[in-house]
Design a protein around this motif. Structure first.
Motif, mmCIF file in Angstrom:
data_model
loop_
_atom_site.group_PDB
_atom_site.id
_atom_site.type_symbol
_atom_site.label_atom_id
_atom_site.label_comp_id
_atom_site.label_asym_id
_atom_site.label_seq_id
_atom_site.Cartn_x
_atom_site.Cartn_y
_atom_site.Cartn_z
ATOM 1 N N ASP A 151 -0.126 -2.266 -0.629
ATOM 2 C CA ASP A 151 1.301 -2.543 -0.779
ATOM 3 C C ASP A 151 1.563 -3.916 -0.185
ATOM 4 O O ASP A 151 1.385 -4.120 1.022
ATOM 5 N N ILE A 172 -5.201 4.556 6.365
ATOM 6 C CA ILE A 172 -4.143 3.599 6.051
ATOM 7 C C ILE A 172 -4.070 2.590 7.191
ATOM 8 O O ILE A 172 -3.866 2.970 8.352
ATOM 9 N N TYR A 174 -2.204 -0.764 8.653
ATOM 10 C CA TYR A 174 -0.987 -1.578 8.581
ATOM 11 C C TYR A 174 -1.251 -2.939 9.228
ATOM 12 O O TYR A 174 -1.713 -3.016 10.364
ATOM 13 N N PRO A 202 9.113 0.735 4.060
ATOM 14 C CA PRO A 202 7.950 0.631 3.171
ATOM 15 C C PRO A 202 6.680 1.217 3.771
ATOM 16 O O PRO A 202 5.817 1.701 3.043
ATOM 17 N N GLN A 205 6.995 4.882 3.019
ATOM 18 C CA GLN A 205 6.857 5.084 1.577
ATOM 19 C C GLN A 205 5.410 4.924 1.134
ATOM 20 O O GLN A 205 4.933 5.650 0.251
ATOM 21 N N PHE A 206 4.698 3.981 1.749
ATOM 22 C CA PHE A 206 3.292 3.774 1.397
ATOM 23 C C PHE A 206 2.465 4.982 1.785
ATOM 24 O O PHE A 206 1.567 5.410 1.048
ATOM 25 N N ARG A 209 3.084 7.556 -0.846
ATOM 26 C CA ARG A 209 2.468 7.143 -2.115
ATOM 27 C C ARG A 209 0.963 7.363 -2.090
ATOM 28 O O ARG A 209 0.374 7.876 -3.052
#
Length: 338
Positions: A151, A172, A174, A202, A205-206, A209
């Protein structure tokens, strides 16, 4: 004639200025530059600010620097450190590719320049191998991982995140502060002003997703990040840990994370780990949710800003020119659990 031309130029410039004044992006950038100026003095105000942030008594959830190298779920924390470091490279074009694809590109110094430049830098500091050997060493425990999703909202919000997948495990990562737009979020975190932290939405949301795009019915998620990215990882864990019954957050492992706004909790000590490099002032605002692991600094003359960078962690997780026994065991585990 001169008056007419001049008036026309001024009118045109006035219109351009009016449009710029209306631009949200313009105001964000102006605020970012103002914040940048303020943040330059943060290290010098550290003691007074930190005293205010830490005024509430905290449980002792620190670990000694000689603690055994650890894993989060079934992933070695050194691998999470590398993935956090990789999040600073633009990986948009490599979604779906194996990390071994990046190894092949970095071997000939192609692909994202941040990767082979970092291999070069870490090799000069810690490993002292040929570049080919250092590149192989860097990727040696990343086999079986692929880039699941990216993203990229760097231009508008300064936000960037990347998800890696191996089987039913997703990591994930960041990205932390990387451009002037990030400084607005940094200030919001340091000053506890939620409306300034535009990257949180975001980030959450990521997470959602990625859980829907992993192509497995259920799995495990590990959240990681550096600096501001570490703060986002911890906050996403707090807000989203019960979002999916079929996805379990195995842990949150972050590096030099900002901790402002969190209260350490003993029940989170087995879930959240924050590796702090000795002498890094930026990550010592507030406290992390769980365990804070202090990493010794072998270079006391290093600058304040260097102590905050990712390359300083390699000497701890991957010391010398060959993997330690613990690292080698985790590399073998990574290969056999693909």
């Amino acid at each position: 004639m001169w008056y007419t031309v001049t008036r026309g130029i001024l009118a045109h410039e006035s219109e351009e200025w009016s449009e710029r004044m209306k631009s949200v992006s313009y105001w964000k950038r102006l605020l970012a530059f103002s914040v940048a100026s303020v943040l330059l003095v943060i290290p010098f105000r550290f003691l007074t600010v930190n005293a205010v942030v830490k005024s509430v008594p905290e449980p002792d959830v620190h670990m000694n620097t000689d603690a055994q190298l650890q894993q989060t779920g079934d992933v070695y924390d050194g691998v999470l450190m590398k993935m956090t470091d990789l999040s600073y490279s633009n990986l948009d074009a490599y979604v779906g590719d194996s990390l071994l694809t990046l190894e092949d590109l970095a071997a000939v110094k192609q692909g994202p320049p941040g990767i082979y430049q970092q291999v070069d830098k870490v090799n000069q500091i810690d490993w002292h191998l040929s570049y080919d050997q250092a590149n192989s060493f860097f990727f040696s425990d990343l086999a079986g991982w692929k880039i699941l999703a990216v993203d990229d909202l760097e231009a508008s919000l300064g936000f960037y995140a990347v998800a890696f997948q191996r089987g039913n495990t997703v990591v994930i990562a960041y990205r932390g502060t990387d451009n002037v737009m990030d400084l607005v979020a940094d200030a919001g975190i340091y000053l506890s002003v939620p409306n300034m932290i535009e990257q949180l939405q975001p980030a959450e949301q990521f997470f959602k997703r990625v859980c829907s795009e992993a192509n497995v019915p259920s799995g495990r998620v590990i959240l990681t990040g550096h600096s501001m990215g570490g703060w986002l990882a911890q906050k996403v864990y707090l807000d989203e840990r019960n979002a999916y019954t079929n996805w379990k957050i195995d842990g949150v492992t972050v590096f030099n994370s900002i901790g402002t706004g969190f209260q350490p909790k003993l029940q989170e000590a087995s879930v959240v780990k924050d590796y702090h490099f000795d002498g890094d002032v930026f990550s010592h605002y507030g406290s992390s949710l769980g365990i804070e692991i202090d990493i010794p600094n072998p270079n006391p003359d290093e600058s304040v800003y260097d102590r905050h960078q990712m390359y300083d962690f390699y000497g701890y997780f991957y010391p010398g020119s060959t993997p330690s026994t613990t690292v080698a065991a985790n590399i073998e585990h990574s290969r056999t659990s693909m």
